[in-house]
Motif scaffolding. Structure first.
Motif, PDB file in Angstrom:
ATOM      1  N   TYR A 275      -4.746  -4.442  11.977  1.00 38.12           N
ATOM      2  CA  TYR A 275      -3.707  -3.723  11.239  1.00 38.12           C
ATOM      3  C   TYR A 275      -4.056  -3.677   9.745  1.00 38.12           C
ATOM      4  O   TYR A 275      -3.926  -2.628   9.096  1.00 38.12           O
ATOM      5  CB  TYR A 275      -2.361  -4.409  11.451  1.00 38.12           C
ATOM      6  N   LYS A 276      -4.513  -4.800   9.192  1.00 42.10           N
ATOM      7  CA  LYS A 276      -4.888  -4.835   7.779  1.00 42.10           C
ATOM      8  C   LYS A 276      -6.051  -3.884   7.500  1.00 42.10           C
ATOM      9  O   LYS A 276      -6.075  -3.170   6.475  1.00 42.10           O
ATOM     10  CB  LYS A 276      -5.270  -6.263   7.378  1.00 42.10           C
ATOM     11  N   LYS A 277      -7.024  -3.883   8.418  1.00 43.32           N
ATOM     12  CA  LYS A 277      -8.169  -2.981   8.233  1.00 43.32           C
ATOM     13  C   LYS A 277      -7.738  -1.515   8.319  1.00 43.32           C
ATOM     14  O   LYS A 277      -8.217  -0.662   7.557  1.00 43.32           O
ATOM     15  CB  LYS A 277      -9.233  -3.276   9.296  1.00 43.32           C
ATOM     16  N   GLU A 278      -6.825  -1.223   9.257  1.00 41.71           N
ATOM     17  CA  GLU A 278      -6.345   0.155   9.396  1.00 41.71           C
ATOM     18  C   GLU A 278      -5.608   0.592   8.134  1.00 41.71           C
ATOM     19  O   GLU A 278      -5.737   1.739   7.697  1.00 41.71           O
ATOM     20  CB  GLU A 278      -5.415   0.261  10.611  1.00 41.71           C
ATOM     21  N   MET A 279      -4.818  -0.302   7.561  1.00 44.42           N
ATOM     22  CA  MET A 279      -4.106   0.041   6.331  1.00 44.42           C
ATOM     23  C   MET A 279      -5.082   0.297   5.178  1.00 44.42           C
ATOM     24  O   MET A 279      -4.889   1.220   4.376  1.00 44.42           O
ATOM     25  CB  MET A 279      -3.144  -1.094   5.964  1.00 44.42           C
ATOM     26  N   LEU A 280      -6.138  -0.510   5.086  1.00 44.53           N
ATOM     27  CA  LEU A 280      -7.141  -0.303   4.045  1.00 44.53           C
ATOM     28  C   LEU A 280      -7.862   1.031   4.250  1.00 44.53           C
ATOM     29  O   LEU A 280      -8.084   1.788   3.287  1.00 44.53           O
ATOM     30  CB  LEU A 280      -8.139  -1.464   4.049  1.00 44.53           C
ATOM     31  N   LYS A 281      -8.221   1.331   5.503  1.00 48.20           N
ATOM     32  CA  LYS A 281      -8.881   2.610   5.789  1.00 48.20           C
ATOM     33  C   LYS A 281      -7.969   3.788   5.465  1.00 48.20           C
ATOM     34  O   LYS A 281      -8.418   4.814   4.924  1.00 48.20           O
ATOM     35  CB  LYS A 281      -9.288   2.664   7.263  1.00 48.20           C
ATOM     36  N   LYS A 282      -6.695   3.638   5.795  1.00 52.14           N
ATOM     37  CA  LYS A 282      -5.734   4.707   5.512  1.00 52.14           C
ATOM     38  C   LYS A 282      -5.642   4.965   4.010  1.00 52.14           C
ATOM     39  O   LYS A 282      -5.615   6.117   3.561  1.00 52.14           O
ATOM     40  CB  LYS A 282      -4.366   4.318   6.081  1.00 52.14           C
ATOM     41  N   LYS A 283      -5.606   3.891   3.226  1.00 50.82           N
ATOM     42  CA  LYS A 283      -5.532   4.039   1.776  1.00 50.82           C
ATOM     43  C   LYS A 283      -6.807   4.696   1.228  1.00 50.82           C
ATOM     44  O   LYS A 283      -6.743   5.595   0.374  1.00 50.82           O
ATOM     45  CB  LYS A 283      -5.340   2.663   1.124  1.00 50.82           C
ATOM     46  N   LEU A 284      -7.965   4.271   1.730  1.00 53.68           N
ATOM     47  CA  LEU A 284      -9.222   4.864   1.277  1.00 53.68           C
ATOM     48  C   LEU A 284      -9.316   6.337   1.665  1.00 53.68           C
ATOM     49  O   LEU A 284      -9.845   7.159   0.902  1.00 53.68           O
ATOM     50  CB  LEU A 284     -10.402   4.080   1.860  1.00 53.68           C
ATOM     51  N   ASP A 285      -8.814   6.684   2.856  1.00 45.78           N
ATOM     52  CA  ASP A 285      -8.802   8.091   3.278  1.00 45.78           C
ATOM     53  C   ASP A 285      -7.925   8.933   2.358  1.00 45.78           C
ATOM     54  O   ASP A 285      -8.286  10.060   1.983  1.00 45.78           O
ATOM     55  CB  ASP A 285      -8.317   8.207   4.720  1.00 45.78           C
ATOM     56  N   GLU A 286      -6.753   8.395   2.027  1.00 50.35           N
ATOM     57  CA  GLU A 286      -5.856   9.124   1.119  1.00 50.35           C
ATOM     58  C   GLU A 286      -6.501   9.294  -0.254  1.00 50.35           C
ATOM     59  O   GLU A 286      -6.409  10.382  -0.863  1.00 50.35           O
ATOM     60  CB  GLU A 286      -4.534   8.373   1.001  1.00 50.35           C
ATOM     61  N   ASP A 287      -7.152   8.247  -0.747  1.00 52.36           N
ATOM     62  CA  ASP A 287      -7.839   8.350  -2.040  1.00 52.36           C
ATOM     63  C   ASP A 287      -8.962   9.373  -1.989  1.00 52.36           C
ATOM     64  O   ASP A 287      -9.191  10.110  -2.968  1.00 52.36           O
ATOM     65  CB  ASP A 287      -8.403   6.980  -2.444  1.00 52.36           C
TER      66      ASP A 287
END
Length: 870
Positions: A305-317
């Motif tokens: 879940y933590k990794k998915e949240m980090l990936k989601k943030k990087l995708d948005e950026d």
């Protein structure tokens, strides 16, 4: 996982991919080998691809840099697709659903468990955010603790709370009463036989208690008088003023010393026993017989879940970076880009006019306009000069030229088709002889081509990029700029072409006036807009309803069921380690599969339900005797996939018989919206019963039988993450329609010795971990091997109950107790399934499973040839 480790892992995996590609390129050039050699090549490649997929999957879920993650994703998807292709080739050679490649495993120092490529939750399909929010409001995927917390937060009526308090108080009083009777029945019977006082419980809302409630204090002395303590009790009870205090202290000190002596002796013996056991285990004299389950991590879901949240943030950026860069380029570079394009086109006009005193035809938009000028696909001045002197072709000549080109294209197509047909016939002829053209299969594989192209592109693009320095996972801005410039250039060129075409026509008109010629405007051919085929959209009967309301409707109706958290390791079973060593003269296995092999087949079938685009069956039927673990496997699949579990068994669906069309529409709409989804049919043979028993007519079992193929399977697409799973313990009682409804039929094998041993070992050590280290597991497994796994599980649960576990230290467990539980404690006694029933399952499976059907046919032909020779 640290950044450094992931980087090293990626570097080593790239080397392995390059070595694998080199090996495949060598294999592409070999002559078609015989069947044993082909099987060996495919099995070795399969093991290599299993290792590659496992590593790439791990790297993919630990790679956060957006551009690099796209590269790794392509590699993972292509490698998994090639893996499934290799498995299909091995199944075709083995003529069975179960493949045994022990020699390839031994060469790589692996076990069959290492071939498992399922990695939950790494292969999970991510639902859209709005759908996740709806599921989050339900208790569908909560564990027991989360369910209890939610239940505690729910409002409870006051009357229910009062009843609960009364029940606990009465139970407490009964326990005190029974304890007192056990201590001294005569004494306490007199107390409890006194006249009872009538008491009525009253409760007033919002009234504080006048007397604070305390814990129950037991005044009974449960230590019975003992002869060794008579002097102590007598002296304590005397209460005489002339009591000798010194003698009393001496007696008490002696008693305390004796207690301490016995306690220290017990503690010392226990420590010596533990050290002795440790030495025996260390020297290999004795081993702790405890099943160790691999790949178990307590916080795996939280880490994901933590990794998915980090990936989601990087995708948005990354998306914001693209938008910002595009805006900047449109503001800064776009005007100069338009000026450069127009200058380039004017220079093209001037070049042709200076050399030919004429203008080249302006490329039409249908041929991408002046992009042809950039890529040098227009005529040069010399060729254009030659065309000026020629007469324009008439309509008939143009038609003849087009017809000639069409005929040439047809001839080329026919020639290519003939070559492909000859090649296919050649390969089929070789396959019939047991020879497979390995080189062609590898050369024609699209996943291998994708891997090669991806690795070449990566080596070219990333050769000047130091990945190790990018520990913050920042995107490479130069690539974003180049890509956006390319897109803007294509968009702007179309706009500039329209303006320059006007300038081009003005130049041609002026040239015509100078030459006193008639000016004729050039026709512009625009690309035709593709007419979208009007598909017949079915009428949505629930267009005015929200997904949440439809989901809740099915849940309230009992169709959507809660799924307990389970994994594939809870289906305890062992693999077959003997089949590869018992092949016949045709290299076919003579021993049937073990129960653990079914897990491998099911896991491979479920790979298409994950994130990647992998082929999968739309429907699966699991057959086997009662309590063999069919429903457990279905629940494990749903839990591993985090899928919505829809139970469409007859006892659930008969109440929707009045409006079946609406019911199926809602089921499919919810299943597609909340995919991945498991549609479950318990005892699926009931949907196709030849004769419906009188007692089952009330639930209308054949209600959905005719609708499965047309109303459920047909609307499903390949990319839909929906699968139908049915179970059956008497499939022969169903008509032929069951074959059309279920694409894949799997027979759960009977319980073998290895599986039985693991069941006894795991379940008994879980129930009593400290007392079951030394037990006759092997004897139990051998004697009770024929029983189903569900019967063994229930037997252990009943035999090792709480009362029996309390007596284990004083009364050792006798293996006969398990046998007595099967025979004496059950009415009627439980016996293992007869061999006749298993033969019946095997016979039915051989008719409905395509690979088993081909295998039976091949064996029959071989026996017929052998009988003719005799």
């Amino acid at each position: 996982m640290s950044f450094d480790l992931n980087h090293k892992y990626w570097v080593s995996t790239r080397k392995e991919i390059s070595q694998l590609l080199k090996k495949q390129n060598r294999l592409k050039k070999i002559e078609p080998p015989e069947k044993p050699v082909s099987f060996k090549i495919f099995s070795e490649l399969y093991v290599l691809y299993v290792e590659l997929v496992n590593k790439l999957t791990f790297i993919y879920h630990n790679t956060f840099q957006v551009q690099k993650r796209a590269v790794v994703r392509t590699l993972v998807e292509s490698a998994t697709q090639q893996l499934m292709k290799l498995k299909e080739e091995l199944k075709a050679l083995e003529i069975s659903e179960y493949v045994y490649i022990d020699k390839a495993l031994i060469a790589r120092k692996l076990t069959p468990r290492d071939l498992v490529i399922w990695r939950s939750p790494q292969f999970l399909y991510r639902r859209p955010l709005d759908v996740q929010n709806i599921l989050a409001e339900n208790t569908l995927y909560m564990n027991d603790e989360e369910r209890e917390e939610k239940a505690a937060k729910d409002w409870v009526p006051m009357s229910e709370a009062v009843k609960l308090i009364q029940a606990h108080e009465r139970a407490r009083s009964a326990r005190v009463y029974m304890a007192n009777l056990k201590y001294d029945k005569k004494k306490f019977m007199k107390v409890y036989q006194r006249k009872k006082i009538n008491y009525r419980f009253t409760f007033k809302p919002d009234q504080a208690m006048s007397i604070p409630v305390k814990r129950t204090m037991f005044s009974a002395d449960f230590i019975k008088p003992d002869e060794s303590c008579e002097d102590l009790r007598r002296r304590d009870d005397m209460g005489d003023a002339t009591e000798d205090i010194e003698n009393l202290n001496r007696l008490r000190n002696n008693a305390a010393c004796k207690i301490q002596t016995w306690w220290r002796g017990y503690r010392t013996r226990k420590i010596v026993k533990i050290k002795k056991r440790f030495k025996e285990e260390l020297y290999g004299m004795k081993k702790v017989r405890k099943l160790k389950r691999p790949n178990q991590k307590e916080n795996e879901i939280q880490d994901m879940y933590k990794k998915e949240m980090l990936k989601k943030k990087l995708d948005e950026d990354f998306i914001n970076l693209i938008n910002d860069e595009r805006t900047r380029l449109l503001q800064v570079r776009c005007p100069w880009m338009m000026e450069d394009i127009s200058d380039h086109i004017r220079a093209w006009f001037k070049e042709f006019y200076d050399k030919t005193e004429n203008f080249h035809p302006y490329p039409p938009p249908v041929k991408k306009g002046t992009v042809l000028v950039v890529i040098d696909e227009t005529m040069n001045p010399i060729d254009f000069q030659q065309t000026l002197g020629k007469k324009p072709m008439t309509k008939e000549e143009k038609k003849k030229q087009r017809d000639k080109e069409k005929q040439e294209k047809k001839k080329k197509k026919a020639k290519l088709k003939m070559i492909k047909m000859k090649e296919a016939k050649r390969r089929k002829k070789l396959r019939d002889q047991g020879i497979i053209d390995v080189g062609y299969e590898l050369a024609a594989s699209q996943p291998i081509i994708n891997i090669e192209e991806t690795m070449q592109t990566f080596a070219k693009d990333w050769r000047d990029i130091d990945e190790y320095l990018n520990k913050n996972h920042d995107p490479i801005v130069d690539w974003v700029t180049e890509e956006e410039l390319s897109k803007i250039h294509q968009e702007v060129r179309g706009l500039v072409d329209e303006y320059m075409r006007v300038e081009y026509e003005l130049l041609r008109e002026a040239l015509a006036k100078d030459r006193n010629e008639k000016y004729k405007r050039q026709k512009v051919k625009y690309p035709k807009e593709k007419k979208k085929k009007k598909k017949r959209v079915p009428k949505d009967m629930t267009a005015d309803r929200t997904l949440e309301s439809l989901f809740q409707e099915l849940k309230d109706g009992g169709i959507i069921e809660d799924v307990a958290r389970k994994d594939f390791d809870e289906f305890i079973a062992d693999f077959n380690f003997l089949s590869d060593d018992t092949r016949d003269e045709d290299s076919l296995t003579t021993l049937g599969p073990a129960k653990g092999d079914i897990k491998m087949v099911i896991q491979e079938s479920m790979l298409g339900m994950g994130e990647f685009d992998i082929p999968k069956p739309k429907s699966i039927l699991l057959i086997g005797p009662l309590r063999s673990g069919k429903k457990l496997l279905c629940q494990i699949i749903a839990s591993e996939l985090n899928a919505v579990f829809m139970n469409l068994s007859p006892e659930k669906t008969y109440k929707f018989a009045d409006d079946l069309k609406y019911f199926l529409h809602v089921v499919l709409k919810v299943a597609k919206a909340f995919q991945p989804t498991i549609i479950y049919f318990e005892e699926a043979h009931r949907l196709f019963w030849k004769r419906v028993p009188p007692e089952a007519r009330e639930i209308k079992p054949k209600l959905l039988g005719t609708s499965i193929n047309s109303k459920i399977l047909k609307p499903l697409k390949k990319q839909d993450k929906i699968v139908l799973i049915g179970t059956s313990n008497t499939p022969w009682s169903a008509a032929g329609g069951i074959k059309k409804a279920f694409q894949k039929v799997l027979l759960i094998p009977k319980c073998d010795y290895g599986t039985s041993f693991l069941l006894w070992l795991e379940l008994m050590t879980e129930n009593a971990p400290d007392d079951m280290k030394e037990h006759a597991y092997s004897a139990l497994a051998r004697v009770l091997q024929a029983y189903s796994s569900g019967e063994i599980t229930e037997n252990i649960r009943e035999t090792l109950n709480v009362q029996r576990k309390m007596r284990l230290q004083t009364e050792a467990l006798d293996p006969h107790e398990f046998l007595e539980c099967f025979i004496s404690k059950n009415d009627p006694p439980i016996f293992p399934p007869e061999q006749k029933i298993m033969d019946k399952f095997t016979k039915w499976f051989g008719k409905f499973n395509s690979l088993q059907k081909s295998r039976n046919k091949f064996i029959a032909q071989r026996l017929a040839k052998a009988s003719k020779k005799k």
